[in-house]
Write a protein that holds these residues in place. Structure first.
Motif, mmCIF file in Angstrom:
data_model
loop_
_atom_site.group_PDB
_atom_site.id
_atom_site.type_symbol
_atom_site.label_atom_id
_atom_site.label_comp_id
_atom_site.label_asym_id
_atom_site.label_seq_id
_atom_site.Cartn_x
_atom_site.Cartn_y
_atom_site.Cartn_z
ATOM 1 N N ILE A 783 12.934 8.698 2.434
ATOM 2 C CA ILE A 783 11.653 8.509 1.738
ATOM 3 C C ILE A 783 10.687 9.611 2.155
ATOM 4 O O ILE A 783 9.991 10.209 1.316
ATOM 5 N N ALA A 784 10.647 9.906 3.442
ATOM 6 C CA ALA A 784 9.731 10.936 3.949
ATOM 7 C C ALA A 784 10.092 12.317 3.420
ATOM 8 O O ALA A 784 9.213 13.108 3.059
ATOM 9 N N LEU A 793 2.152 8.540 3.654
ATOM 10 C CA LEU A 793 3.569 8.310 3.922
ATOM 11 C C LEU A 793 3.832 6.963 4.599
ATOM 12 O O LEU A 793 4.786 6.260 4.252
ATOM 13 N N VAL A 794 3.005 6.595 5.550
ATOM 14 C CA VAL A 794 3.239 5.340 6.256
ATOM 15 C C VAL A 794 3.216 4.179 5.267
ATOM 16 O O VAL A 794 4.099 3.311 5.255
ATOM 17 N N GLY A 795 2.213 4.165 4.380
ATOM 18 C CA GLY A 795 2.127 3.097 3.394
ATOM 19 C C GLY A 795 3.292 3.114 2.424
ATOM 20 O O GLY A 795 3.806 2.067 2.022
ATOM 21 N N LYS A 796 3.725 4.339 2.058
ATOM 22 C CA LYS A 796 4.830 4.464 1.110
ATOM 23 C C LYS A 796 6.114 3.899 1.703
ATOM 24 O O LYS A 796 6.920 3.273 1.002
ATOM 25 N N ILE A 797 6.327 4.136 2.993
ATOM 26 C CA ILE A 797 7.525 3.604 3.645
ATOM 27 C C ILE A 797 7.414 2.095 3.846
ATOM 28 O O ILE A 797 8.360 1.333 3.573
ATOM 29 N N MET A 798 6.244 1.626 4.266
ATOM 30 C CA MET A 798 6.097 0.208 4.618
ATOM 31 C C MET A 798 5.986 -0.695 3.402
ATOM 32 O O MET A 798 6.035 -1.928 3.542
#
Length: 877
Positions: A783-784, A793-798
């Motif tokens: 994803i990153a 990025l943190v929100g996109k992964i979580m």
């Protein structure tokens, strides 16, 4: 020869015979072959290291392409005419032909010893009448097409060689212009000479450079600068007084500075200068001195004439100056000292006024007493054009003045081909008092050289039998032209003669040429950029325009080989630092010159590095000899066998890519790495028979293009079918699309284990556990890698449910990925990484003599939390 020791000198004659017997290098199928060509050598008598490097490059590539299944044309011939042969013959009390033949025999033998695989059935020699007949044929064709001129001209003269030189054969040095052959200072003479009008092709030659994507940028830039296109304007100055030359045109690229012209300077050869000299003895003497190059560059003489500036109306003095060249531009210069460096230097020397007419637009300040301002700016002291920017002023002046016209000039001069020497192609012309210069009829070609007569000047002039003849037109007594052609004429089309060397009805077979050209790969030195490499481009175009050829660009890909240095300097007899190509053995020399550096880079010859090449040959030979003498192998295949098998495939892929890109040094590095791996594999445990044999077979084929004798010996011991020179290039058995990733992961793992052992001072590791990361980390990693840098990025992964299930650990890892997002490189999926590490674990076990266990995350306990994709966790007991 010992079965464990390799000596190419003991086997080379056998393999040369085998190659000849099988006609390995003779091309019989000429339907669009891969044409690999090295610049053919001048017949100097011995090969030097520059020759070896050039021809080792072409030979390795030709062998590689042949093993890949190509029909390959790889010919060789001899650039056999030229002044050095005359000089060498004179020193040895012989004639140029005998000396040249002896040199060819020696050089051919040396090439065969070095294992160069040429199609000798196509060998050509430019000093043979069967070859130079066609130089004369082309001369006739070009003459009929209007591409040949005979005219009086001030030419470059080398007093030592006693011949004229083309502009490209004059080398600029700090001490002045010198001859490219002997470094003697070059003077000027006026002679009737023959020229090929290469200037007719200046624009096409320039435009064509943009399409030569396979040529080095440096060569294209050198040619671009040599052609020297300049766009500007011609300004016509009226000359005040009663002169036959009542007007003088001067070319300028800076029409905006026309109000700053304070003098008009003429070249010593300008028509007006000669006319003025008829009434001025001092001027006549100066012009004579300038013609022989016996004057300083900034010297000059003021004449009695004045010129009228057609734009400003100013009356300015007319000078004759040596810095103005007759064959550049119009041979006249509008002197603007305030805004041109050379004009400023001349004005300072002759105390001429300096008038500023361009002002900088910024705060730049210039002291015009010491240097000119050459930049663009705003016009001043320029009448109605004051306040205009330079570009706008040029356009306005062009519109306003009938005495100004746009013009384009080129630095390129016509190709002077006349040489006052014996050992060259006789120019096929007869001089008749009534008819003038008359071409020798085609049916009378070739005009052959007479028997050599030693003389200080041109030996042809001493041959009455050669000189005295009849005019082909009127039949009256006449004299043959005694100049011979520049030897660059010979080399401008030799690549075409290779296609049909025995053809008697034409210089080359046109259909074959159209199918074969352009040359796929051409290798030679950058020093030929504006000599040979420009001339072959011109020749192809001229041949096309006289209906003999379709291809206008003769070479698709050009490789410039760098210089071999010794003690920091180019190898040279004058510097006494030459290493003979055979001093270290043919194959060691070949292997070293190809493995030392990229072909285009210079490199230093060192005994240590040469020995490294020798050692590699011994290692490869010894591995095969040992295997074939006592092959102790097993049949059951294990995981570490799979690792070795895949490394063999990775090596095949990498070496193939390096050969395609002429990175032979990297190909050799890959071969060394695979050989080291196979030795380790053999010593770790009894090797699997099929895997190990295939590895050695692959090594034999991979090294064969670079070290052909060694390749044949290894292939023969392994009982390979036929000759390795005709064997198929190896193909990977497995998919190797992730080879770089896999190698990086394994090498990083090994480095990490070494670091831990060293830092923790672990002398005797009892066990090494390797744990791959959990699956969710791979998901987050991808994803990153695929996310935009602007994403949160943190929100996109979580936002993924699988990440939310992991909780805080996933959030921390996501934050870490966000910090490293620009550094993230491709990795394998978890299953592939696990399988790779299991196959490669034997490397750690062998190195540290311990047990190595590779675990998936679910079996790794607390260590799994430390693992990351591509970087497994490591625990050492």
């Amino acid at each position: 020869m010992s079965r464990r020791s390799y000596n190419s000198a003991q086997v080379q004659e056998y393999w040369q015979h085998a190659w000849d017997r099988e006609d390995v290098y003779e091309l019989t199928e000429t339907d669009d072959p891969t044409y690999v060509l090295g610049m053919f050598p001048y017949t100097s008598g011995t090969l030097h290291m520059g020759h070896v490097r050039n021809y080792a490059i072409t030979d390795a590539y030709a062998r590689y392409r042949r093993m890949c299944g190509d029909d390959v044309l790889h010919p060789m011939g001899w650039d056999a005419f030229g002044l050095p042969a005359e000089n060498a013959a004179h020193e040895r009390y012989t004639d140029p032909e005998s000396w040249t033949d002896a040199c060819i025999d020696q050089m051919r033998e040396e090439m065969e010893t070095l294992g160069f695989g040429y199609d000798w059935s196509r060998e050509i020699t430019t000093c043979e009448p069967e070859y130079y007949r066609w130089n004369q044929y082309f001369f006739r064709k070009f003459y009929e097409e209007g591409l040949v001129e005979y005219k009086a001209a001030d030419v470059n003269w080398c007093p030592d060689c006693e011949t004229v030189l083309a502009d490209a054969q004059v080398v600029e040095t700090d001490d002045g212009d010198v001859c490219w052959r002997c470094s003697t200072p070059v003077g000027r003479r006026e002679l009737d000479q023959w020229f090929l009008t290469i200037t007719d092709y200046a624009e096409e030659l320039l435009d064509g450079l943009d399409d030569l994507e396979g040529w080095p940028d440096s060569v294209r830039e050198i040619q671009r600068n040599w052609i020297g296109k300049q766009e500007g304007a011609t300004v016509t100055f009226d000359i005040d007084g009663e002169y036959d030359t009542g007007r003088v045109e001067a070319f300028t690229t800076r029409l905006d500075t026309v109000y700053g012209a304070t003098y008009l300077a003429l070249s010593p050869g300008h028509d007006l200068a000669r006319e003025l000299a008829e009434e001025d003895d001092d001027l006549a003497a100066y012009i004579e001195d300038a013609r022989t190059d016996d004057v300083a560059e900034l010297s000059g003489v003021e004449t009695d004439a004045t010129a009228i500036n057609p734009v400003s109306g100013d009356e300015i003095p007319v000078y004759v100056g040596a810095y103005v060249l007759e064959d550049v531009g119009t041979g006249a210069v509008m002197g603007v000292p305030a805004h041109n460096e050379r004009d400023h230097a001349f004005a300072s020397e002759h105390d001429l006024p300096v008038r500023q007419v361009i002002e900088p637009v910024d705060d730049h300040r210039v002291d015009l007493d010491s240097e000119p301002f050459t930049g663009q700016g705003m016009l001043t002291d320029s009448g109605p054009y004051d306040g205009l920017a330079s570009a706008a002023a040029r356009e306005q002046i062009l519109d306003d003045s009938d005495a100004v016209e746009t013009d384009t000039t080129y630095r390129l001069r016509d190709w002077l081909i006349s040489r006052q020497r014996y050992w060259g192609t006789p120019i096929p012309v007869v001089h008749c008092e009534d008819c003038g210069p008359v071409l020798v009829p085609e049916s009378d070609l070739p005009v052959e050289l007479p028997e050599f007569v030693q003389s200080r000047g041109n030996p042809l002039e001493e041959s009455t039998e050669f000189v005295e003849t009849e005019c082909p037109d009127c039949g009256r007594p006449a004299e043959r032209e005694t100049d011979t052609m520049d030897t660059f004429v010979d080399s401008s089309w030799y690549f075409l003669r290779y296609l049909s060397p025995d053809l008697d009805s034409a210089p080359f077979d046109a259909e074959t040429a159209d199918e074969t050209l352009p040359v796929d790969v051409y290798v030679g030195g950058e020093e030929h950029a504006v000599l040979h490499l420009l001339y072959i481009r011109f020749f192809a175009r001229a041949l096309a325009d006289v209906g003999l050829l379709d291809t206008r660009e003769p070479v698709e890909r050009l490789i410039n080989q760098g210089t071999v240095l010794h003690s920091g300097e180019k190898m040279s007899k004058t510097k006494d630092n030459v290493v003979s190509p055979h001093e270290y053995g043919a194959e060691t020399t070949r292997l070293f010159v190809l493995s030392a550096a990229h072909p285009e880079q210079d490199f230093e010859w060192t005994a240590r590095d040469v020995n490294s090449s020798y050692d590699l040959q011994q290692q490869l030979y010894g591995m095969v000899a040992e295997f074939t003498e006592r092959a102790v192998v097993r049949e059951q295949r294990q995981s570490h066998d799979e690792y070795v098998a895949r490394e063999i495939d990775r090596t095949i892929q990498a070496v193939s890519e390096h050969y395609d890109r002429f990175r032979f040094h990297r190909a050799v590095s890959e071969i060394r790495t695979l050989a080291a791996l196979l030795r380790q594999y053999r010593e770790f445990e009894t090797p699997h028979e099929a895997v190990y044999r295939r590895g050695l077979s692959v090594l034999a084929r991979l090294i064969a293009p670079i070290a052909p004798y060694l390749g044949e010996e290894m292939w023969n011991m392994l009982r390979g079918e036929g000759l390795v020179a005709q064997a198929d290039w190896p193909e990977p058995e497995h998919e190797v699309g992730h080879a770089d990733i896999e190698r990086r992961i394994v090498e990083q793992l090994r480095d990490d284990v070494r670091d831990i052992v060293e830092v923790a001072a672990i002398e005797d590791p009892a066990e090494i556990d390797v744990v791959v990361a959990p699956d969710w980390k791979y998901t987050a990693y991808e994803i990153a890698r695929e996310a935009d840098e602007t994403d949160a990025l943190v929100g996109k992964i979580m936002e993924r449910e699988s990440m939310q299930a992991v909780g805080t650990a996933a959030q921390r890892y996501a934050a870490d990925l966000q910090d490293r997002q620009q550094e993230l490189r491709p990795v394998l999926d978890p299953e592939a990484e696990l399988a790779l590490l299991e196959r490669a674990s034997w490397l750690l076990g062998d190195e540290f003599e311990t047990t190595v266990t590779v675990r998936q995350a679910s079996e790794g306990g607390e260590f799994a939390d430390k693992a990351k994709p591509g970087k497994p966790a490591i625990h050492i007991e």
